[in-house]
Write a protein that holds these residues in place. Structure first.
Motif, PDB file in Angstrom:
ATOM      1  N   SER B  10       0.826  -1.203   0.000  1.00 18.24           N
ATOM      2  CA  SER B  10       0.000   0.000   0.000  1.00 18.24           C
ATOM      3  C   SER B  10       0.863   1.257   0.000  1.00 18.24           C
ATOM      4  O   SER B  10       0.639   2.180  -0.783  1.00 18.24           O
ATOM      5  CB  SER B  10      -0.920  -0.008   1.223  1.00 18.24           C
ATOM      6  N   ALA B  11       1.866   1.254   0.871  1.00 19.71           N
ATOM      7  CA  ALA B  11       2.753   2.416   0.974  1.00 19.71           C
ATOM      8  C   ALA B  11       3.525   2.629  -0.323  1.00 19.71           C
ATOM      9  O   ALA B  11       3.678   3.759  -0.803  1.00 19.71           O
ATOM     10  CB  ALA B  11       3.710   2.240   2.148  1.00 19.71           C
ATOM     11  N   VAL B  12       4.004   1.515  -0.911  1.00 15.04           N
ATOM     12  CA  VAL B  12       4.769   1.614  -2.155  1.00 15.04           C
ATOM     13  C   VAL B  12       3.890   2.172  -3.280  1.00 15.04           C
ATOM     14  O   VAL B  12       4.278   3.082  -4.017  1.00 15.04           O
ATOM     15  CB  VAL B  12       5.340   0.224  -2.559  1.00 15.04           C
ATOM     16  N   LEU B  13       2.671   1.632  -3.367  1.00 18.85           N
ATOM     17  CA  LEU B  13       1.740   2.065  -4.410  1.00 18.85           C
ATOM     18  C   LEU B  13       1.397   3.537  -4.251  1.00 18.85           C
ATOM     19  O   LEU B  13       1.429   4.321  -5.211  1.00 18.85           O
ATOM     20  CB  LEU B  13       0.469   1.218  -4.297  1.00 18.85           C
ATOM     21  N   PHE B  14       1.086   3.911  -3.010  1.00 17.00           N
ATOM     22  CA  PHE B  14       0.688   5.301  -2.761  1.00 17.00           C
ATOM     23  C   PHE B  14       1.835   6.253  -3.052  1.00 17.00           C
ATOM     24  O   PHE B  14       1.674   7.237  -3.769  1.00 17.00           O
ATOM     25  CB  PHE B  14       0.218   5.464  -1.307  1.00 17.00           C
ATOM     26  N   SER B  15       3.027   5.923  -2.534  1.00 15.38           N
ATOM     27  CA  SER B  15       4.129   6.858  -2.762  1.00 15.38           C
ATOM     28  C   SER B  15       4.542   6.868  -4.226  1.00 15.38           C
ATOM     29  O   SER B  15       4.963   7.899  -4.752  1.00 15.38           O
ATOM     30  CB  SER B  15       5.316   6.571  -1.838  1.00 15.38           C
ATOM     31  N   GLY B  16       4.362   5.735  -4.916  1.00 14.16           N
ATOM     32  CA  GLY B  16       4.621   5.715  -6.358  1.00 14.16           C
ATOM     33  C   GLY B  16       3.715   6.701  -7.090  1.00 14.16           C
ATOM     34  O   GLY B  16       4.157   7.453  -7.960  1.00 14.16           O
ATOM     35  N   CYS B  17       2.435   6.708  -6.685  1.00 12.64           N
ATOM     36  CA  CYS B  17       1.479   7.633  -7.314  1.00 12.64           C
ATOM     37  C   CYS B  17       1.842   9.087  -7.038  1.00 12.64           C
ATOM     38  O   CYS B  17       1.633   9.961  -7.883  1.00 12.64           O
ATOM     39  CB  CYS B  17       0.067   7.364  -6.786  1.00 12.64           C
ATOM     40  N   VAL B  18       2.376   9.340  -5.839  1.00 13.74           N
ATOM     41  CA  VAL B  18       2.736  10.714  -5.476  1.00 13.74           C
ATOM     42  C   VAL B  18       4.031  11.121  -6.178  1.00 13.74           C
ATOM     43  O   VAL B  18       4.094  12.165  -6.824  1.00 13.74           O
ATOM     44  CB  VAL B  18       2.885  10.859  -3.945  1.00 13.74           C
ATOM     45  N   VAL B  19       5.042  10.264  -6.066  1.00 17.17           N
ATOM     46  CA  VAL B  19       6.368  10.618  -6.597  1.00 17.17           C
ATOM     47  C   VAL B  19       6.329  10.766  -8.117  1.00 17.17           C
ATOM     48  O   VAL B  19       6.887  11.706  -8.671  1.00 17.17           O
ATOM     49  CB  VAL B  19       7.408   9.553  -6.183  1.00 17.17           C
ATOM     50  N   PHE B  20       5.622   9.854  -8.782  1.00 18.18           N
ATOM     51  CA  PHE B  20       5.590   9.905 -10.246  1.00 18.18           C
ATOM     52  C   PHE B  20       4.344  10.587 -10.790  1.00 18.18           C
ATOM     53  O   PHE B  20       3.905  10.306 -11.894  1.00 18.18           O
ATOM     54  CB  PHE B  20       5.706   8.481 -10.821  1.00 18.18           C
ATOM     55  N   GLN B  35      -3.193   5.834 -12.442  1.00 16.29           N
ATOM     56  CA  GLN B  35      -2.990   6.498 -11.154  1.00 16.29           C
ATOM     57  C   GLN B  35      -4.230   6.422 -10.256  1.00 16.29           C
ATOM     58  O   GLN B  35      -4.133   6.077  -9.086  1.00 16.29           O
ATOM     59  CB  GLN B  35      -2.587   7.961 -11.359  1.00 16.29           C
ATOM     60  N   LEU B  36      -5.390   6.750 -10.806  1.00 15.46           N
ATOM     61  CA  LEU B  36      -6.589   6.765  -9.974  1.00 15.46           C
ATOM     62  C   LEU B  36      -6.922   5.370  -9.411  1.00 15.46           C
ATOM     63  O   LEU B  36      -7.146   5.232  -8.203  1.00 15.46           O
ATOM     64  CB  LEU B  36      -7.784   7.365 -10.733  1.00 15.46           C
ATOM     65  N   PRO B  37      -6.935   4.312 -10.250  1.00 13.45           N
ATOM     66  CA  PRO B  37      -7.185   2.986  -9.682  1.00 13.45           C
ATOM     67  C   PRO B  37      -6.096   2.556  -8.699  1.00 13.45           C
ATOM     68  O   PRO B  37      -6.387   1.896  -7.695  1.00 13.45           O
ATOM     69  CB  PRO B  37      -7.199   2.061 -10.901  1.00 13.45           C
ATOM     70  N   ALA B  38      -4.840   2.945  -8.974  1.00 19.53           N
ATOM     71  CA  ALA B  38      -3.754   2.554  -8.069  1.00 19.53           C
ATOM     72  C   ALA B  38      -3.925   3.202  -6.700  1.00 19.53           C
ATOM     73  O   ALA B  38      -3.652   2.581  -5.661  1.00 19.53           O
ATOM     74  CB  ALA B  38      -2.406   2.932  -8.670  1.00 19.53           C
ATOM     75  N   LEU B  39      -4.396   4.444  -6.693  1.00 19.14           N
ATOM     76  CA  LEU B  39      -4.635   5.127  -5.420  1.00 19.14           C
ATOM     77  C   LEU B  39      -5.739   4.406  -4.639  1.00 19.14           C
ATOM     78  O   LEU B  39      -5.639   4.208  -3.422  1.00 19.14           O
ATOM     79  CB  LEU B  39      -5.030   6.582  -5.657  1.00 19.14           C
ATOM     80  N   ALA B  40      -6.792   3.995  -5.352  1.00 23.36           N
ATOM     81  CA  ALA B  40      -7.873   3.266  -4.688  1.00 23.36           C
ATOM     82  C   ALA B  40      -7.352   1.929  -4.157  1.00 23.36           C
ATOM     83  O   ALA B  40      -7.659   1.533  -3.027  1.00 23.36           O
ATOM     84  CB  ALA B  40      -9.027   3.050  -5.654  1.00 23.36           C
ATOM     85  N   LEU B  41      -6.526   1.269  -4.969  1.00 24.79           N
ATOM     86  CA  LEU B  41      -5.968  -0.021  -4.560  1.00 24.79           C
ATOM     87  C   LEU B  41      -5.084   0.134  -3.315  1.00 24.79           C
ATOM     88  O   LEU B  41      -5.088  -0.721  -2.418  1.00 24.79           O
ATOM     89  CB  LEU B  41      -5.171  -0.631  -5.715  1.00 24.79           C
ATOM     90  N   ALA B  42      -4.362   1.241  -3.256  1.00 28.21           N
ATOM     91  CA  ALA B  42      -3.537   1.502  -2.067  1.00 28.21           C
ATOM     92  C   ALA B  42      -4.422   1.569  -0.828  1.00 28.21           C
ATOM     93  O   ALA B  42      -4.051   1.082   0.246  1.00 28.21           O
ATOM     94  CB  ALA B  42      -2.757   2.805  -2.246  1.00 28.21           C
ATOM     95  N   GLY B  43      -5.611   2.140  -0.988  1.00 29.82           N
ATOM     96  CA  GLY B  43      -6.558   2.201   0.133  1.00 29.82           C
ATOM     97  C   GLY B  43      -7.079   0.836   0.513  1.00 29.82           C
ATOM     98  O   GLY B  43      -7.230   0.522   1.697  1.00 29.82           O
ATOM     99  N   VAL B  44      -7.348  -0.005  -0.497  1.00 31.01           N
ATOM    100  CA  VAL B  44      -7.802  -1.379  -0.229  1.00 31.01           C
ATOM    101  C   VAL B  44      -6.750  -2.117   0.590  1.00 31.01           C
ATOM    102  O   VAL B  44      -7.042  -2.721   1.626  1.00 31.01           O
ATOM    103  CB  VAL B  44      -8.064  -2.132  -1.564  1.00 31.01           C
ATOM    104  N   LEU B  45      -5.501  -2.040   0.122  1.00 31.67           N
ATOM    105  CA  LEU B  45      -4.410  -2.760   0.791  1.00 31.67           C
ATOM    106  C   LEU B  45      -4.200  -2.242   2.209  1.00 31.67           C
ATOM    107  O   LEU B  45      -3.920  -3.010   3.128  1.00 31.67           O
ATOM    108  CB  LEU B  45      -3.119  -2.630  -0.026  1.00 31.67           C
TER     109      LEU B  45
END
Lengths: 213, 195
Positions: B10-20, B35-45
């Motif tokens: 979750s942390a990796v996905l979220f920070s990936g969305c922010v950094v990139f 990006q949008l689905p990945a952010l939601a997925l980060a929340g799921v995880l």
């Protein structure tokens, strides 16, 4: 289970429904503006923001004002309403269409005798590329006479301010040109930006001008 | 152990969305469909990494929380706020905040406990919405987002169509291959007869 408790079960979902629809309603100005462009037009129509009185350089190298008040030449003083469109002269597509739509509008204004009270401006947002010579080329291609219809460019230092004031978004395309929100922007006699028309909405723009004169 | 894995992912996905975010948001296809689905997925995880995953909700409450996610998705489907997220830091912040929480975490918490009718209804609507968006974005002659080119918008339209097809396949395919636990005893009896 009593009938009452089963009614209470609807409350959370109903609450979310009301809050959700309310949020979407507020976020879209009452479902009227789903896109940035429609939001821009709605905001203009409702708040009529003051246009900064920027100076432009026209195709003959003369300085003129974007708003009516800062008009330099004598003929211009009588022209109360300005209709502005934004172009760049090397544009192969929409600016050329825009030019022919403006030409139609010019003809209608001349026919109805409103031609000496309105000013049509095509303003280049690409001052680096568009010098007076390029502007003259555009004018010749579309029959802009420099009086009723003038072609001008904004100064590099005022470019950002102009873009901000009109909500103009210019993004580079893949062929070295730009895509931008092409529209006609009406500046009323008090120097306020008060309406936006689609570039091909000659009829709508004409009626709005007629109404305000 | 799996929890730590979920938290880290979750942390990796979220920070990936922010950094990139610059790279992801430069193209509407990666912005909307990555990006949008990945952010939601980060929340799921993130939710799966906590004890909240075991929370048992009454169905009517699970329905309500699912609806929260639906409205949040509607909001981020508005072209106006996709444009705004690119120029307004507050809107961008709201995007990074609400997609993981209101969409991802809400669904992870409530989806399986929501009423089956609601889930079916939302699945059907998700497919048709993606399809309609696809056709709209492919054929719209004007820019729907002022920040993106018409040609990019068309690619996004095809992306939506592909997503619609992928999602409908993903949701219907398992129906043809039911797991033994779902088919029950009567199914196994008929199997014996046919065999």
């Amino acid at each position: 289970m009593s009938a009452q408790s089963s009614i209470y079960r609807w409350f959370p979902s109903l609450g979310v429904l009301v809050l959700g629809v309310g949020t979407l309603w507020a976020a879209t100005d009452g479902f009227r503006a789903l896109t940035e462009e429609s939001a821009r037009r709605l905001q203009v129509a409702e708040s009529r923001p003051q246009v900064p009185s920027l100076l432009l350089e026209d195709m003959n190298g003369r300085i003129l004002g974007l708003t009516h008040g800062a008009f330099a030449d004598k003929a211009g003083e009588e022209r109360q309403i300005t209709l502005v469109e934004f172009i760049y002269t090397s544009c192969p597509t929409i600016c050329q269409t825009a030019g022919s739509d403006y030409a139609q509008l010019r003809d209608r204004l001349k026919q109805s005798g409103l031609g000496d009270r309105v000013r049509l401006l095509s303003v280049s947002f690409d001052p680096e590329q568009d010098g007076p010579e390029e502007l003259r080329g555009y004018a010749e291609a579309h029959g802009a006479d420099g009086v009723l219809w003038n072609i001008a460019r904004v100064g590099v230092q005022d470019l950002e301010l102009m873009k901000r004031s009109f909500g103009l978004r210019v993004i580079p395309d893949v062929w070295g040109g730009y895509e931008h929100n092409a529209a006609m922007h009406l500046i009323d006699p008090s120097g306020r930006f008060s309406a936006v028309f689609d570039i091909d909405d000659v009829e709508g723009a004409y009626r709005a001008l007629e109404e305000r004169l | 152990m799996t929890r730590t894995l979920f938290a880290v992912l979750s942390a990796v996905l979220f920070s990936g969305c922010v950094v990139f975010r610059g790279e992801l948001e430069a193209d509407p296809v990666t912005h909307m469909l990555l990006q949008l689905p990945a952010l939601a997925l980060a929340g799921v995880l993130l939710l799966l990494a906590t004890d909240l995953r075991f929370v048992k909700l009454p169905a009517y409450f699970a329905n309500a929380i699912t609806l929260v996610a639906v409205f949040a998705v509607f909001f981020w489907m508005l072209p106006r706020y996709i444009d705004a997220s690119l120029i307004n830091p507050f809107v961008e912040f709201a995007k990074f905040l609400t997609l993981p929480t209101l969409v991802g975490a809400s669904l992870a918490l409530a989806w399986r406990q929501a009423h089956p009718f609601l889930r079916g209804f939302l699945k059907a609507n998700a497919i048709s919405m993606l399809g309609v968006l696809g056709f709209l974005y492919i054929h719209a002659p004007l820019r729907i987002c002022n920040s993106y080119l018409v040609s990019d918008q068309q690619r996004l339209g095809y992306g939506f169509l592909i997503a619609a097809i992928a999602v409908s396949l993903a949701w219907t395919f398992p129906l043809f291959f039911p797991s033994p636990s779902e088919t029950g005893a009567s199914q196994s009896k008929t199997n014996k007869v046919t065999v």
